[in-house]
Structure formats: C-alpha cells, structure tokens
Design an enzyme around this catalytic site. Structure first.
Site, mmCIF file in Angstrom:
data_model
loop_
_atom_site.group_PDB
_atom_site.id
_atom_site.type_symbol
_atom_site.label_atom_id
_atom_site.label_comp_id
_atom_site.label_asym_id
_atom_site.label_seq_id
_atom_site.Cartn_x
_atom_site.Cartn_y
_atom_site.Cartn_z
ATOM 1 C CG ASP A 192 -2.001 -1.046 1.156
ATOM 2 O OD1 ASP A 192 -2.081 -1.745 0.130
ATOM 3 O OD2 ASP A 192 -2.760 -1.180 2.135
ATOM 4 C CG ASP B 177 -12.687 -1.657 -0.589
ATOM 5 O OD1 ASP B 177 -12.316 -2.814 -0.869
ATOM 6 O OD2 ASP B 177 -12.145 -0.638 -1.032
#
Length: 251
Positions: free
Chosen positions: A8, A129
């Site tokens: 990330d 998500d």
C-alpha cells in the site's frame, strides 16, 4: 488459492493503515521496489498494489513508486487506487500492470467497468470494500447504502476477472479474515472472489481453505487472499504461507 502480498503506497512509501484511516499509517519500507523484491525472493506469485493517495485524489499519485515496482520484479501485479477512467486503465496496462482494480467507479460508473472488461478480458477486477456490510468508496471515506453482494451482482455478466472483497472493519487489525462473509459472497456469485482484510496468521489461511467447497457451491469460489500487515509484522511467515497453499493445491 493465491496469496497476494500487499504493498500500500502513501507518500511514495510502503505503509499499512488501520481500518482505512490515513491518519493511522505505519511505514514498513521507504523503498517499495525493495519490498517487491523481498516478496519475490520469498516466492510470491503475485503482488497487490494500492495507491492510497490516489484513492482519495481520484487519480494516480504514487505512479513513480508503482513504476519502480514494475521495473524491479517480473511478478504479475494487480493495482487499484484512483483509477477512474479508460485512459488511466489503458495507461497502467500498457506499463505492465497485469490486472487493474476498479473500486469507486464500480459504484459510481458501472458502465466503465463493463466497457473495460470487454476491452481487456481477464484484466479487470472489481474492488468491493464493505464497512458495516455496506459498500464504501472514495478511499473508504464515503459509505453507500448498497451491500457488497448487491454491487457484485451488477457485474455477473460483465466478464470481470475477480471480485476483491475487503472487510474494512477488520483491515489492518490482525483480528482474522471475515471467513463467513467471504464464503457467502463467493457462493452467491459466478465471479471468483479474492479475500482481503484481517489476515493475521496461518490459521486464517487454513480457515479459508476449509470453506473452499462451500464457497464453490454454485459460485466462482475463493481464488485468492491478500495480506499486508501480518506479513510485515512477522505474524504471517510468507514462505510458510505459500507452502501451505501449494500443498493444498496439490491435494
């Protein structure tokens, strides 16, 4: 089932967040390309990259870091975060990204997902998500009223390669993957599902492996799992995890 080590990106560095909170970022490597090489050396088969800054900005912010990773390793890469139009999709695929992940636009511009999946078969994934069971977008800053299953079903006939399902409430907390919700989603869809959020140890991988038959019942099944913080913290030994999955595949 493939294990995708996660990189990330925030401010050009390799970080992990807690429940998607940009204010709770821990830097694990200031050189993302070096991190990619480490994962490759450990035997990883894929890399999962997210441009966190890009997810909020709606455009690529950590492009330099992504390009450095692509140059540093031959591993196939899937990339998400801030990819919101066909030009961006084409640009990343041209640069060597194998699979582009579309998240926010899956909710706000589903036709783009369909168009991209037609244009690039097998190279478009949908990132879903969920926060409290509802789909969150714009870097998880905005929550909709749509459930993960409702959104995923909109793409059943679109030809997307996978649904990447993240339980935000568990992401970065090392509390275990939401096995039940992931298996239920996978069993309800023809599209393969990749699990994300909360992986903390080998036991989590074993739990996912245990529900593979259930997840395949009438569905595309669980074909992968993403892990980040657990690998960086040393709670999940990447080599041991990869060996476990290889042994399962041979059974």
């Amino acid at each position: 089932m493939i294990l995708f080590p996660a990189i990330d990106l925030k401010g050009g560095q390799c970080v992990r967040l807690v429940k998607g909170d940009m204010a709770q970022a821990t830097v694990f490597n200031t050189d993302p390309a070096d991190q990619a090489r480490q994962f490759a050396a450990a035997g990883a088969e894929w890399l999962h990259l997210v441009d966190l800054d890009g997810a909020f900005a709606g455009k690529a912010v950590n492009a330099t870091a992504v390009e450095a990773i692509l140059a540093a390793t031959a591993l196939p890469v899937q990339l998400g975060g801030g990819i919101r139009d066909m030009a961006a999709i084409e640009a990343w695929l041209d640069k060597g990204v194998v699979r582009v992940i579309l998240g926010t636009v899956a909710l706000k511009n589903p036709e783009l997902v369909r168009q991209a999946a037609r244009a690039f078969p097998g190279r478009i994934a949908v990132g879903i998500d969920a926060k409290g069971g509802k789909v969150a977008v714009e870097g998880w800053a905005e929550t909709s009223e749509l459930t993960a299953l409702d959104l995923a079903r909109r793409f059943e006939d679109a030809g997307v390669a996978a649904i990447i399902y993240t339980d935000i409430d568990r992401d970065g907390l090392l509390q275990g993957v939401n096995v039940a919700a992931t298996a239920e989603l996978a069993a309800s869809l023809a599209i393969p599902v990749i699990a994300s959020g909360g992986v903390s140890a080998l036991d989590d991988l074993a739990a996912l492996l245990a529900v593979l038959p259930q997840a395949r019942a009438g569905g595309g099944g669980i074909v992968g799992v993403i892990s980040g913080r657990a690998i960086y913290d040393g709670r999940l030994d990447l080599r041991a995890a990869l060996q476990l999955l290889r042994e399962q595949a041979e059974c």
